[in-house]
Design an enzyme around this catalytic site. Structure first.
Site, PDB file in Angstrom:
ATOM      1  CD  GLU A 220     -21.952  80.197  34.706  1.00  0.00           C
ATOM      2  OE1 GLU A 220     -22.273  79.937  34.848  1.00  0.00           O
ATOM      3  OE2 GLU A 220     -22.095  81.710  34.238  1.00  0.00           O
TER       4      GLU A 220
ATOM      5  CG  ASP B  33      -7.829  72.361  16.815  1.00  0.00           C
ATOM      6  OD1 ASP B  33      -6.717  72.020  16.936  1.00  0.00           O
ATOM      7  OD2 ASP B  33      -8.903  73.586  15.795  1.00  0.00           O
TER       8      ASP B  33
HETATM    9  C1  GLC Z   1      -4.661  72.107  15.761  1.00  0.00           C
HETATM   10  C2  GLC Z   1      -4.783  70.929  15.868  1.00  0.00           C
HETATM   11  C3  GLC Z   1      -4.496  69.764  14.056  1.00  0.00           C
HETATM   12  C4  GLC Z   1      -5.674  69.702  13.350  1.00  0.00           C
HETATM   13  C5  GLC Z   1      -5.221  71.543  13.083  1.00  0.00           C
HETATM   14  C6  GLC Z   1      -7.056  71.450  12.423  1.00  0.00           C
HETATM   15  O1  GLC Z   1      -3.587  73.133  14.776  1.00  0.00           O
HETATM   16  O2  GLC Z   1      -3.761  70.752  16.457  1.00  0.00           O
HETATM   17  O3  GLC Z   1      -4.034  68.761  14.675  1.00  0.00           O
HETATM   18  O4  GLC Z   1      -5.629  69.578  12.013  1.00  0.00           O
HETATM   19  O5  GLC Z   1      -5.921  72.292  14.405  1.00  0.00           O
HETATM   20  O6  GLC Z   1      -8.394  71.572  13.040  1.00  0.00           O
END
Ligand code: GLC
Length: 526
Positions: A249, A207
């Protein structure tokens, strides 16, 4: 499980996979409480196997106060009780694998929940303060935030505590940013990766992958001054190289959420010792326009080629307007900045285009992501104001509709209460939702679901290898991969089909004159 085998190192399934994104909360509710859960997913694994997908990417399923739909993680070692248990997640991973479906988990390294033990202890003055960005404010009494950074959800990126200090959050205040210059933050995430890789997951989505590292001086952002204080910092690559060594790994793969306009900078994340893949947001946000789409495809392939990474093709996800709605609007591109309530959409038109776009993306070389409900042709829902939950809406001062409209619980059974989702859904389903139900579509050979199933089934036979554009008039995309030919007509008038060729699949009816109508795609075999 989890033992690296020599073969797994050479397994390159991910280079051409179809990966289905499961937003657990809205997929299927197994226990009838109105929230989707792992039991719901397990019960629907046969549906996913029939659809023919190679892997499932689960948006965060960990313990979370759900201030940002689970992207506010309180404990990576626990499944949120609303979703199930760790033992159930392990079962789900194993059961999916028995059906030939791999699992990808979602790791959120930029921030944690404010309920994470680290942040709670930091608030009590513990040494964990060092793991976050706490600063004194500016102004005589420290009443101004330490700098002018803005949250990605709107408003300042800083929140002030009762003791007068401020902490940084690039997203909601309940998502404090970690300080990635601290070795404990790095160690912790390496442990988290191993924790899930030991449980047999085949991949990890990262993310906000380009935001982790901050300029330690936390300077204000000045337009045009490089490098940016927190986007795409060079130090990130060292982090991902160490992650890659761990993934190797286990023979596991990464997909990064990397939103960067500069294709050369983007491709750096995909060097052979860093991430395997990253989401293709330029394609996802591209308007329904032949020239723009062709340019997006060309740029994508050109930026990936030097690093040897496969492209990904994405039409939508849990953050953006659903495809059939977007393609039915006057502005068919996507931009967070221009989202508004009440934008009219011609859903019949949008659906025709979304069907054609499905055949386009599934014909391109690389991996394809399908977001749950995309295969049902679900439109974006307008959520009643008093039911909206997304922090993006609230932090915009109520002007941005937020992202809940693409997160509405799925319709499974047309005749059942709540369209077969389970209990009373946590977000309301709009009127007309049962018409999109999976059971109804499964019985209709012309439905969106049948198109997706057929396209995914035929995809391996469609063609392989590099893409070659074929001559085509304005408004028409035509390319070839091996014996497979894909044509998409985005122009205003019908287009000629190359002869002689065998028809494999069309996104809509072909008239008897054998010409390709507008907003329609075909797969042919030369
Ligand atoms: C990313 C995710 C989103 C979230 C953001 C903060 O963009 O896709 O849904 O709100 O990160 O974690």
């Amino acid at each position: 499980m989890g033992q690296p085998t020599p073969a797994s190192h050479h397994d390159d399934w991910w280079r051409s996979a179809v990966i289905y994104q499961v937003y657990v909360r809205s997929f299927a509710d197994g226990d009838g409480d109105g929230t989707g859960d792992l039991a719901g997913v397990r019960a629907r694994l046969p549906y996913l196997a029939d659809l023919g997908v190679d892997a499932l990417w689960f948006t965060p399923w960990y313990l979370s106060p759900m201030k940002d739909g689970g992207y506010d993680v309180a404990d990576y070692g626990a499944i949120d009780p609303a979703f199930g248990t760790l033992a159930e997640a392990e079962k789900l991973i194993a059961e999916a694998l028995q059906l030939g479906i791999r699992t990808i988990v979602d790791i959120v390294p930029n921030h944690v929940s404010d309920q994470h033990p680290w942040f709670r202890s930091a608030l009590r003055g513990g040494p964990e303060q060092e793991l976050f960005h706490f600063r004194a404010g500016r102004g005589a009494g420290g009443e101004l935030p330490p700098n002018g950074w803005r949250s990605q959800f709107g408003g300042p990126a800083w929140t002030r505590l009762a003791d007068g200090s401020w902490y940084l959050h690039l997203f909601a205040p309940e998502q404090p940013d970690l300080d990635w210059s601290h070795p404990a933050v790095r160690r912790e995430h390496e442990d988290i990766l191993r924790f899930w890789l030991e449980r047999g997951v085949a991949g990890v989505r990262i993310d906000s992958a380009a935001l982790l590292v901050k300029d330690p001086r936390l300077p204000d952002f000045l337009e045009g001054r490089d490098p940016h204080p927190y986007v795409d910092r060079d130090e990130l690559h060292d982090i991902y190289r160490s992650w890659r060594a761990i993934a190797d790994e286990y023979g596991a793969v990464f997909v990064g959420e990397v939103w960067l306009p500069d294709s050369e900078r983007f491709a750096r994340y995909l060097r052979p010792d860093e991430l395997h893949t990253a989401f293709n947001f330029s394609f996802m946000t591209c308007p329904w326009d032949a020239e723009r789409l062709r340019r997006s495809v060309d740029e994508t392939l050109a930026e990936h080629a030097p690093v040897g990474a496969p492209a990904t093709w994405v039409l939508c996800n849990h953050d953006v307007t659903r495809t059939v709605t977007r393609y039915g609007r006057t502005d068919t591109g996507f931009d967070f900045a221009t989202k508004a309530f009440g934008t009219p959409a011609d859903l019949a038109l949008g659906t025709r285009r979304a069907r054609a776009a499905a055949l386009l993306s599934l014909a391109l070389p690389g991996a394809v992501y399908v977001y749950q409900g995309e295969e049902l042709g679900l439109p974006e829902a307008e959520i009643p104001l008093d039911r909206i939950q997304d922090p993006m809406h609230f932090r915009s001062g109520g002007t941005d509709p937020g992202r809940d409209g693409c997160r509405v619980p799925l319709p499974w059974t047309a005749g059942a209460p709540h369209a077969g989702f389970g209990g009373e859904p946590w977000l309301p389903q709009p009127d007309g939702w049962p018409a999109y139900a999976a059971d109804r579509q499964a019985a209709d050979p012309h439905s969106m679901l049948s198109l997706y199933r057929e396209a995914i089934r035929l995809r391996p036979a469609f063609g392989d290898g590099p893409l070659t554009w074929l001559p085509a008039r304005d408004g028409v995309l035509a390319f070839r991969r091996g014996a497979g030919i894909c044509l998409v007509n985005l122009g205003d008038t019908p287009a000629d089909l190359p002869a002689p060729s065998e028809l494999l699949l069309t996104s809509g009816p072909l008239p008897t004159d054998g010409r390709l109508p507008k907003d329609t795609a075909v797969w042919l075999r030369a």
